[in-house]
Structures are given as structure tokens and as C-alpha cells.
Design an enzyme around this catalytic site. Structure first.
Site, short mmCIF file in Angstrom:
data_model
loop_
_atom_site.label_atom_id
_atom_site.label_comp_id
_atom_site.label_asym_id
_atom_site.label_seq_id
_atom_site.Cartn_x
_atom_site.Cartn_y
_atom_site.Cartn_z
N GLY A 294 0.81 -1.14 -0.02
CA GLY A 294 -0.15 0.04 0.10
C GLY A 294 1.04 1.45 -0.19
O GLY A 294 1.82 1.23 -0.53
N SER A 295 0.48 2.38 0.59
CA SER A 295 1.09 3.62 0.69
C SER A 295 2.34 3.56 1.26
O SER A 295 3.21 4.50 0.98
CB SER A 295 -0.05 4.69 1.32
#
Length: 587
Positions: A294-295
Site C-alpha cells: 500500500g502507501s
């Protein structure tokens, strides 16, 4: 003239004498055969019936933490075995085993194994291995013929589940099956010896002679600090249980050396009863679990952009729509922004802004930097079973791959790989591979292992810019404020990833993975850490809500333990004054 009686008696005497002579010749010939021609053969058979040669298992080396605390060691324990005489009937052996059962309980499986060995005609049969010394004393008092004891080593882990996934476990023969016990089994196990067991006519052992002495194994000294490991394990377990998560993992390291100070996964297991009942509990999630980050992966994108396009620091990105649509794919921000500068894109973790940065960078440049940070390859940490992650080369990319990679999808990584990235930034662009073994100790003394060779991955300018003006701001005012410490400025990046549902063939809106990766203090990092919490189900799931607080609590206690001096005054400083005391009616 002899009478008939005398003649008969004389003949009888001759026959008897002849018979005695023939009997004497036969006996004498047989003695010659046994004593001369078959002497060596019979001697060897007699010796064989009254002796047995067994291997001596050496004392396995101990495993210690960096402070010398024992994490694993082997201690002497007795094991019972049955020594069978040549041509001894099975019924006698069965009777002995039945007599022994009233003293040492044997399971049905153990009895079946013993019966099978007896029926096969084996002369050496293990009965019960690694029993207590109290039970051995009871067996000795029973004086059962043919039942003997041999001293072996049994592996003990005095701290129980502490550091279980790193230590691993051993089998009944003290052979490593997982973790460091498996990785360094050749160092730990030493060299086997041989012993001669001598028995009398009643099958009683009367002497034991060492033919070849065993050599003990080497001790392993780790980079792990047991106190820090305890802190990490406690906070990780607390986070997994409070957030009703499936599992979690935390790695704590010293970025300036690459030394792993603590590594934990939860759920865990007790290596004293290895293997665990649940095979999944044995998985070291820190190095053996692949996942989409993810981020948290935006750190790689920011590093590549700063290195290849330093002018991007002046760029502004329009994120006002709150989403990006590409070829039927729509990617949204967690909240709508307006215009964001380059640092703000990462401080506030804007997906829309990150995708614009990725297209400016280009797929070939981005892929090259992903590879440069070591993704798609093992870090080389000295633990078995490390996964390399999954990174597809650009020829297999689709129109969606670049925007997905920009926000941490379409790539599988491990927690140790993310830690390696943050260590590069903390070290101002220098990569020092992670390691967990510090030294070995044996008869030759302590032998420290050479430090890994440093490799420059990115420029010190880009690393410093990323650390001070982006990652530190993530913690101060961005998505990672829950990771902030009062007295120490920290830097890091949050990550929240939706999990792919293979049944729906799409990303789930209800299953997430929460991450935080960072280091502290910013100016001279003493610690770096990665936190991964899988599928929190207690309501919160953002990395800044679930994983960042774990970073804060571990870092706070670890820095206090390490004696790090505060870098700044606490934000909420409480001062005691005489006026305050008087208002509370206190002297």
C-alpha cells in the site's frame, strides 16, 4: 588256557578302550578346531554378544543474545534403551517392556514402535528418550535386565515463546528444523563421538568406554537484545489482540549497522514443544510473508523522483478531483485535496498526486529504482525461508501497473524489505544488509563476524531531503501523527492496503493491512522499525491508526532503555509551581 569269560572280558575292555580313544580324539580334535582354527571367529562372537558400540551425540551449542543472556541451550537428560542379546527371544523382551510400563508410562504409538523393532530383530531399541532423572532412578530400583540408560542432550528454551520465530526448533535428535537452529545447524551440533558398552553374562552393563570423544558445537551470539525483544513482543501482541487482527509482525533494527535488535511475529509458539500444533504459528511473518504494501511503498517513489528529478520539489499537483480514472480503473484518495506540493503528496499520502509523480518519472525509471532498493530479491538476512517478494518486469505490465505500483499494489514485498528501504534513507543513502548473527564462540574463543560492506543506493542529498522534509513531516503533521514521540523527532510513512479477494477477483472493501515504517531520531537515527498488522477488525484499519501507535510505544520504551538523550522539549510540558501546589492545598 584262558576261559571263555576271560576272552569275553578282554574283548569288552578293548572295545571300551577303543571307544575312549576315539572319544578323546574327537574331543581333542574339536578343541583344536575351536581353539586354533575358529578361535578368532568365536572370540569375536563372544565379544559381540557382550558389547555394543553407540554414537555419542555432542552437546549442542547455546544461542545467546547480545548481552549474553541464554536463549537456547542443551542440558543432559537420560534416555532408556533395550539391549538385546543375540538370538534372545521376543517373548522375554516383551515381558521386560510390560514390567517397565508400570514405572514409565508408554503411549500406544511408542509401544507399537518398540514391538516392531523387537520383531525386526533389532539389538538396540530406544524405549523412552529424554526422561527425567527422577524417572531414571525409579527404573534403576526396579533392576529390569537388559534396560539401560544413556545420557543425551535435550534442547531447552528458558524464555519460552520469546524469540520463537527466530530461534526455530529442533527434533528429538537435537537437529535444527527451523529458524537459526536450522540455518546454523552445522555450527551448533558439533561432532559426534563413539562409545563402547560392555555387559556381563546377565546383560548388565558393567563398563562404558569412550572410543572417540564428541566435540561440542559452537555457541551463537546474536544481535538481538532480549529486553528490546520483550518490548516488541508485548506491544505487538497487544496491538493484534486489541485490533482483532489475524497476525502482526515487527522488526526493530539499528540502521547504522544493519543489526536486527528484535524480530517478532504474533501468533507465536513455544519452541520447547516443537513443532507447534498450528503450522501457521511457525511462519516468521517478518521474512516469510509476501504482501502488497500500500502507501508505505510511496517512499520508493519519492526517493526515485528526488534522485532523478530533484526539480520536482518545486512541482505542484492538482488533486482536487479526488480520483484518477485510467482504462476503466478508478483510484481514489482517502480524502479530497486541492493543490499539493511534491512533499505534501507524500506527507498526506495522496494517491492522485503519487500517480502523477509516477507518470512524470516513467515506468522504466521507476522499475529501475524499485530493483535498486532490492525488491524482487532476498535481502540475504541469515535466517532460512526468506521470501523474495514478487516484482514483474515492465514487459508484463499493463496500463494499470504503473499507477498501481505508485500506491503499492501489483507488487509483493516482505517486512524485512521495507525495513531495508527505510534504513537506506536513515543512513543517508547507504545500504547495510540486515543481519542477526553477531559472533560465534567455541574452543578457539570468540569469533566476531565481519561487518557487511556498505553499498550506496541513493545520494545523501536525496536521502536527507526525503527524511527531513517529507518523512519527518508525515509524523509531525501528516498521516503518521500517531507515531510522534514527545522528546524525539521521528520520520516514517504510513501504509494502508486493501487485500485482494481471490473469490471476488477484486480488492476487498472490508479487509485491510495496516503498516508503518520509520526511524528515530531524525538527525542521528538510533532505531528503525517496520510494523505490519494484518486484517484489523475492531473498526480502525488505517496504518496511521493501527500501526503508527505501535511504532510510538516501542520506540519510546526502546530509546529510554538505550539511554538516548532527548532531542527536544516535550510538546506538553507540565511544570509544577508553588501557585499550583497551593491551589491544591498542598505544602
Amino acid at each position: 588256557m584262558k576261559s571263555r569269560f576271560q576272552k569275553t572280558s578282554s574283548k569288552r575292555n578293548l572295545v571300551i578302550a577303543a571307544g575312549l580313544i576315539i572319544w578323546f580324539v574327537v574331543i581333542f580334535g574339536r578343541l583344536i578346531q575351536l581353539q586354533v582354527f575358529q578361535h578368532e571367529k568365536l572370540k569375536n562372537e563372544a565379544i559381540e554378544q557382550n558389547r555394543y558400540i553407540r554414537e555419542i551425540w555432542p552437546t549442542r551449542g547455546s544461542i545467546l543474545d547480545c548481552q549474553g543472556k541464554i536463549l537456547a541451550r542443551s542440558l543432559p537428560v537420560p534416555s532408556l534403551f533395550l539391549a538385546r542379546e543375540k538370538n534372545e527371544g521376543s517373548e522375554h523382551l516383551f515381558a521386560r517392556i510390560n514390567a517397565l510400563q508400570s514405572i514409565i508410562p508408554l503411549s500406544g504409538r511408542e509401544l507399537q514402535r518398540i514391538w516392531n523393532r523387537i520383531e525386526n530383530g533389532d539389538r538396540f531399541i530406544w524405549i523412552k528418550r529424554k526422561i527425567s532423572w527422577e524417572d531414571l532412578e525409579k527404573v534403576k530400583q526396579a533392576k529390569i535386565a537388559g534396560i539401560f540408560a544413556q545420557t543425551e542432550s535435550k534442547r531447552f528454551y528458558p524464555l519460552g515463546a520469546h524469540l520463537a520465530h527466530v530461534l526455530g526448533g529442533v527434533d528429538i535428535d537435537d537437529r535444527g528444523l527451523a529458524g537459526l537452529e536450522y540455518k546454523y545447524n552445522d555450527y551448533l551440533q558439533g561432532k559426534k563421538g563413539r562409545v563402547l558398552i560392555l555387559r556381563d553374562a546377565f546383560s548388565r552393563k558393567y563398563d562404558l568406554q569412550v572410543i572417540e570423544p564428541s566435540q561440542p558445537g559452537y555457541d551463537l551470539i546474536l544481535t538481538i537484545d532480549s529486553h528490546l525483544q520483550y518490548i516488541v513482543e508485548r506491544e505487538l501482541e497487544k496491538a493484534v489482540l486489541e485490533n482483532q487482527a489475524s497476525w502482526g509482525t515487527v522488526i526493530l533494527s539499528r540502521p547504522s549497522t544493519g543489526e536486527i535488535l528484535a524480530m517478532a511475529s504474533f501468533p507465536d509458539y513455544d519452541p520447547n514443544t516443537f513443532p507447534p500444533a498450528d503450522p501457521l504459528a511457525q511462519v516468521n511473518r517478518a521474512i516469510q510473508e509476501n504482501f502488497e504494501p500500500g502507501s508505505a511503498f510511496k517512499v520508493v517513489l519519492a526517493a526515485a523522483a528526488l534522485e532523478l528529478k530533484p526539480e520536482c520539489l518545486q512541482n505542484v499537483y492538482d488533486c482536487s478531483t479526488g480520483y484518477v480514472s485510467l482504462g476503466g480503473l478508478t483510484i481514489r484518495d482517502h480524502k479530497r485535496f486541492s493543490l499539493l506540493s511534491f512533499p505534501e503528496v507524500f506527507i498526506h499520502s495522496s494517491n492522485v498526486g503519487a500517480i502523477q509523480v509516477a507518470f512524470e518519472l516513467g515506468q522504466d525509471n521507476f522499475y529501475a529504482w524499485i530493483k535498486k532498493f532490492g525488491f524482487g530479491e532476498k535481502t540475504g538476512i541469515d535466517l532460512p525461508g526468506e521470501e523474495a517478494g514478487i516484482l514483474r518486469p515492465p514487459r508484463f505490465w499493463t496500463i494499470h501497473t504503473l499507477p498501481h505500483l505508485a500506491i503499492g499494489y501489483e507488487i509483493s514485498v516482505t517486512a524485512i524489505q521495507l525495513l531495508q528501504v527505510i534504513n537506506v534513507i536513515a543512513n543517508q543513502g547507504i545500504l547495510l544488509p540486515p543481519r542477526i548473527l553477531k559472533a560465534v564462540a567455541g574452543q578457539e574463543g570468540l569469533q566476531p563476524l565481519p561487518a557487511p560492506s556498505p553499498v550506496r543506493v541513493m545520494s545523501s542529498f536525496a536521502a536527507r531531503e526525503l527524511a527531513e522534509n517529507i518523512l519527518a513531516q508525515v509524523v509531525d503533521s501528516g498521516t503518521g501523527t500517531a507515531a510522534a514521540l514527545d522528546c524525539f523527532p521521528a520520520a516514517g510513512k504510513t501504509g494502508t492496503a486493501q487485500k485482494y479477494d481471490p473469490w471476488l477477483k477484486s480488492y476487498s472493501a472490508s479487509r485491510h493491512r495496516s503498516l508503518f515504517v520509520g526511524f528515530v531520531p531524525v538527525d542521528k537515527p538510533a532505531l528503525s522499525m517496520v510494523v505490519v498488522i494484518d486484517e484489523p477488525r475492531a473498526g480502525r484499519y488505517y496504518g496511521g491508526e493501527v500501526a503508527a501507535p505501535v511504532f510510538r510505544e516501542i520506540a519510546r520504551r526502546a530509546l529510554l532503555y538505550l539511554g538516548e538523550s532527548p532531542r527536544r522539549t516535550p510538546r506538553k510540558l507540565i511544570l509544577a509551581s508553588k501557585e499550583n501546589l497551593r491551589s491544591q492545598n498542598r505544602p
